[in-house]
Design an enzyme around this catalytic site. Structure first.
Site, mmCIF file in Angstrom:
data_model
loop_
_atom_site.group_PDB
_atom_site.id
_atom_site.type_symbol
_atom_site.label_atom_id
_atom_site.label_comp_id
_atom_site.label_asym_id
_atom_site.label_seq_id
_atom_site.Cartn_x
_atom_site.Cartn_y
_atom_site.Cartn_z
ATOM 1 N N HIS A 1 0.710 -1.313 0.070
ATOM 2 C CA HIS A 1 -0.016 -0.087 -0.039
ATOM 3 C C HIS A 1 0.684 1.300 -0.101
ATOM 4 C CE1 HIS A 1 -3.604 2.421 0.955
ATOM 5 N NE2 HIS A 1 -2.658 3.313 1.625
ATOM 6 N N GLU A 2 1.695 1.226 0.946
ATOM 7 C CA GLU A 2 2.642 2.380 1.087
ATOM 8 C C GLU A 2 3.828 2.648 -0.138
ATOM 9 O OE1 GLU A 2 1.770 4.838 3.179
ATOM 10 O OE2 GLU A 2 0.461 3.617 4.380
ATOM 11 N N HIS B 1 1.988 4.883 -2.861
ATOM 12 C CA HIS B 1 2.114 6.035 -2.789
ATOM 13 C C HIS B 1 3.558 6.605 -2.932
ATOM 14 C CE1 HIS B 1 -1.720 6.375 -0.949
ATOM 15 N NE2 HIS B 1 -1.502 5.596 -0.037
#
Length: 357
Positions: free
Chosen positions: A33-34, A37
């Site tokens: 997820h990170e 980003h």
């Protein structure tokens, strides 16, 4: 967490192995997820100040180049801290100084990476274990399928007015409609045939009564089947979210961090009854479902979540000017505080359930 009824019973003992496996599963999901980003921000020329897995005080950290990479004490959550994300700065590498399109891409990349992780896991599972098609291989005697004249080679196209792509969709619809007559459309020799079928109960579940044909396990079929499997689980998660928001589920049906750890532990224990390979398959299945849950939940239009930030970005695109950065930051802070409060309530519910069982 929403989805995967197979491991829905909770209250299992929390041994050290379960905790370690759970931390590893959460870590992989948060990492993907990170990283979504992170990589889009980097490629867009945004300064990433810190890339963290976990929350709370730093456990391990190292600065490489201009970014601090850290693992924090509490293994739930993580963040990708970008320059100027919650404050206005006169810097061309600041998040807020990038175009709306770039900022939307950075924010949405996290949830998309969770869906990508789930897709990769599903594809691996299908490629290694095979899949069942919606084509009839054998009709069972004295079944609803036999009564309507279903034959080997027939391909089910739709059920109860819903287009069918994978076998799991048939099972889900039948369990929902139970003994109600439903419209079934199947293809035979390039001709679509429509019938009314009433599922029968076999003592455990509702069935039409046929054995599906095993699919040909080539790369195209695997990729296509994985896509439909992903959409199917996403649909179930969205339905679950709607039920939660409209108070259609009991609190026992919603799992917080401890509840999810219990599910992971049970998946591992059930799998180990067969073999380590099956245990790994079960854990990967749970990982995919949790990842889909995280991806979709993060897209909810709630302050502090990715979906909340997207609301402000879409509003900016419509207005032609941004919302005041400081005010938006305050709203996200309040949203984060409320989310933490909700997390405490869910955690208390998990603890109560463990002690009750």
């Amino acid at each position: 967490m929403i989805g995967q009824e197979k491991f829905a019973k909770r209250g299992e003992r929390m041994d050290v192995l379960t905790i370690l496996i759970s931390i590893f599963v959460f870590g992989i999901i948060i990492l993907f997820h990170e990283f979504g980003h992170f990589i889009v921000a980097k490629k867009s020329g945004i300064l990433v100040e810190e890339f963290a897995i976990g929350m709370g005080p730093k456990f391990i950290s190292k600065k490489i180049g201009e970014t601090v990479y850290s693992i924090r004490v509490f293994p739930l959550g993580g963040f990708c801290k970008m320059l100027g994300q919650d404050s206005a700065l006169d810097d061309n590498r600041s998040f807020t100084n990038k175009s709306v399109g770039i900022r939307i891409a950075v924010i949405i990349a996290g949830p998309l990476m969770n869906l990508l992780l789930a897709y990769i896991i599903i594809a691996w599972s299908i490629s290694s274990s095979g899949f069942l098609t919606t084509t009839v291989n054998k009709v069972l005697p004295d079944s609803a399928a036999q009564e309507i004249g279903l034959q080997a080679g027939d391909k089910i196209i739709s059920l109860d007015g819903q287009r069918i792509h994978i076998k799991e969709e048939i099972d889900t619809i039948i369990q929902q409609t139970k003994d109600s007559p439903i419209k079934i459309v199947f293809k035979r020799d390039r001709t679509n045939i429509t019938k009314l079928v009433t599922p029968k109960f076999n003592g455990e579940r509702w069935l039409i009564g046929f054995e599906p044909k095993i699919g040909e396990n080539n790369i195209i079929n695997v990729l296509v089947q994985s896509f439909w499997q992903l959409l199917f689980i996403m649909k179930q998660v969205i339905i679950g979210v709607i039920k939660i928001l409209t108070f259609q589920v009991e609190k026992e049906q919603v799992a917080g961090p401890l509840g999810v750890m219990g599910i992971i532990g049970q998946a591992y224990q059930e799998g180990m009854k067969a073999s380590l390979y099956i245990a790994i398959q079960y854990l990967l299945s749970i990982t995919a479902i949790i990842s889909i849950n995280l991806g979709i939940m993060n897209l909810l239009p709630i302050p502090a979540l990715d979906g909340g930030r997207l609301v402000f970005l879409f509003l900016e695109a419509l207005r032609g000017k941004p919302v005041d950065v400081e005010k938006e930051g305050m709203i996200h802070f309040i949203g984060f505080a409320l989310l933490m409060t909700l997390m405490v309530v869910v955690l208390f519910n998990d603890i109560s359930r463990v002690f009750t069982h």
